[in-house]
Design an enzyme around this catalytic site. Structure first.
Site, PDB file in Angstrom:
ATOM      1  N   ASP A   8     -35.386  11.521 -10.533  1.00 34.52           N
ATOM      2  CA  ASP A   8     -36.342  10.420 -10.413  1.00 34.52           C
ATOM      3  C   ASP A   8     -37.564  10.980  -9.684  1.00 34.52           C
ATOM      4  O   ASP A   8     -37.518  12.084  -9.127  1.00 34.52           O
ATOM      5  CB  ASP A   8     -35.698   9.280  -9.628  1.00 34.52           C
ATOM      6  CG  ASP A   8     -36.669   8.159  -9.335  1.00 34.52           C
ATOM      7  OD1 ASP A   8     -37.293   7.659 -10.286  1.00 34.52           O
ATOM      8  OD2 ASP A   8     -36.821   7.813  -8.148  1.00 34.52           O
ATOM      9  N   ASP A  10     -40.612   8.770  -7.786  1.00 31.34           N
ATOM     10  CA  ASP A  10     -40.980   8.030  -6.572  1.00 31.34           C
ATOM     11  C   ASP A  10     -39.763   7.792  -5.682  1.00 31.34           C
ATOM     12  O   ASP A  10     -38.747   7.253  -6.128  1.00 31.34           O
ATOM     13  CB  ASP A  10     -41.595   6.672  -6.934  1.00 31.34           C
ATOM     14  CG  ASP A  10     -42.916   6.810  -7.658  1.00 31.34           C
ATOM     15  OD1 ASP A  10     -43.776   7.565  -7.180  1.00 31.34           O
ATOM     16  OD2 ASP A  10     -43.081   6.170  -8.716  1.00 31.34           O
ATOM     17  N   ASP A 169     -33.038   7.648  -6.063  1.00 31.84           N
ATOM     18  CA  ASP A 169     -32.966   6.858  -4.825  1.00 31.84           C
ATOM     19  C   ASP A 169     -32.732   5.380  -5.066  1.00 31.84           C
ATOM     20  O   ASP A 169     -32.765   4.591  -4.112  1.00 31.84           O
ATOM     21  CB  ASP A 169     -34.260   7.034  -4.022  1.00 31.84           C
ATOM     22  CG  ASP A 169     -35.450   6.369  -4.702  1.00 31.84           C
ATOM     23  OD1 ASP A 169     -35.669   6.648  -5.908  1.00 31.84           O
ATOM     24  OD2 ASP A 169     -36.158   5.587  -4.044  1.00 31.84           O
TER      25      ASP A 169
END
Length: 229
Positions: A8, A10, A169
């Site tokens: 991922d 961001d 996250d």
């Protein structure tokens, strides 16, 4: 054996959540709309922009105001976040990605950003060359947590799901990985809390990017031991 690592963007590689909240707030202000609460904005990180603004505005994704908000946000993101991209990399990311690449891993990005924004952020952060493929939300029919992006990456790079690990996250990353049949590493330093991450049943947990590298190394050793057995 593990051959591919999918990241991922961001909150996993780049510490952009606070900057994203600020860009959302500026967007609402520019459009003369009462800004959403910062916590509510942060909770939408990991969703495609049209879904995030639609959720915050209580409107469908094809609503005119949502479309205008997405367009304005993209301009503000480029003006205020892109110039800080390299500084916003989490500690250990730049060197860690280089090390993984040299070890022979195929690296890819699976993000809820639109492709152009993701590509621009990676270039600004000076890490675009580490990745064989970047896939944004606008390149698949259904973005994360749906498995479309994972299947797309597998088809494009020709590496099966059982040889890949997804690192992210948010539960969106972990649920996508699970649906595709990939193992996953949940990082705790991003957007979602540990209880939220655990609800998506990640394979492993890492509190820092260095811990991600250590987890990958242990996975490779385990794979090798299984092959020798």
């Amino acid at each position: 054996m593990t051959n591919m690592l999918i990241f991922d963007l961001d909150g996993t590689l780049v510490d952009t959540p606070s900057a994203i909240v600020e860009a959302f707030t500026r967007t609402f202000t520019n459009l003369r709309i009462e800004p959403a609460d910062a916590a509510a904005i942060r909770a939408t990180i990991g969703l495609p922009l049209d879904q995030a603004f639609g959720k915050l505005l209580g409107a469908p994704t094809d609503d005119r105001t949502v479309i205008r908000a997405v367009q304005r946000y993209q301009v503000l993101f480029k003006e205020h976040v892109m110039p800080s991209a390299k500084r916003l990399l989490f500690r250990g990311v730049a060197d860690g990605l280089t090390a993984l690449q040299r070890q022979g891993f195929t690296l890819a990005i699976a993000t809820s950003k639109f492709f152009a924004n993701a590509e621009g952020l990676l270039i600004a952060a000076e890490i675009r060359d580490r990745f064989a493929l970047v896939v944004g939300a606008d390149q698949v029919d259904r973005p994360k947590p749906h498995p479309d992006v994972g299947h797309f990456i597998i088809r494009q790079l020709g590496i099966p799901a059982e040889r890949a690990i997804m690192i992210g996250d948010t539960t969106h990353d972990l649920l996508m990985a699970k649906a595709v049949g990939m193992r996953s590493i949940a990082v705790t330093y991003g957007v979602h809390s540990l209880p939220e991450l655990m609800s998506a049943a990640p394979t492993w947990i890492a509190d820092t990017f260095d811990a991600v590298l250590e987890r990958v190394e242990r996975s490779v050793r385990n794979d090798q031991e299984v092959q020798r057995a």
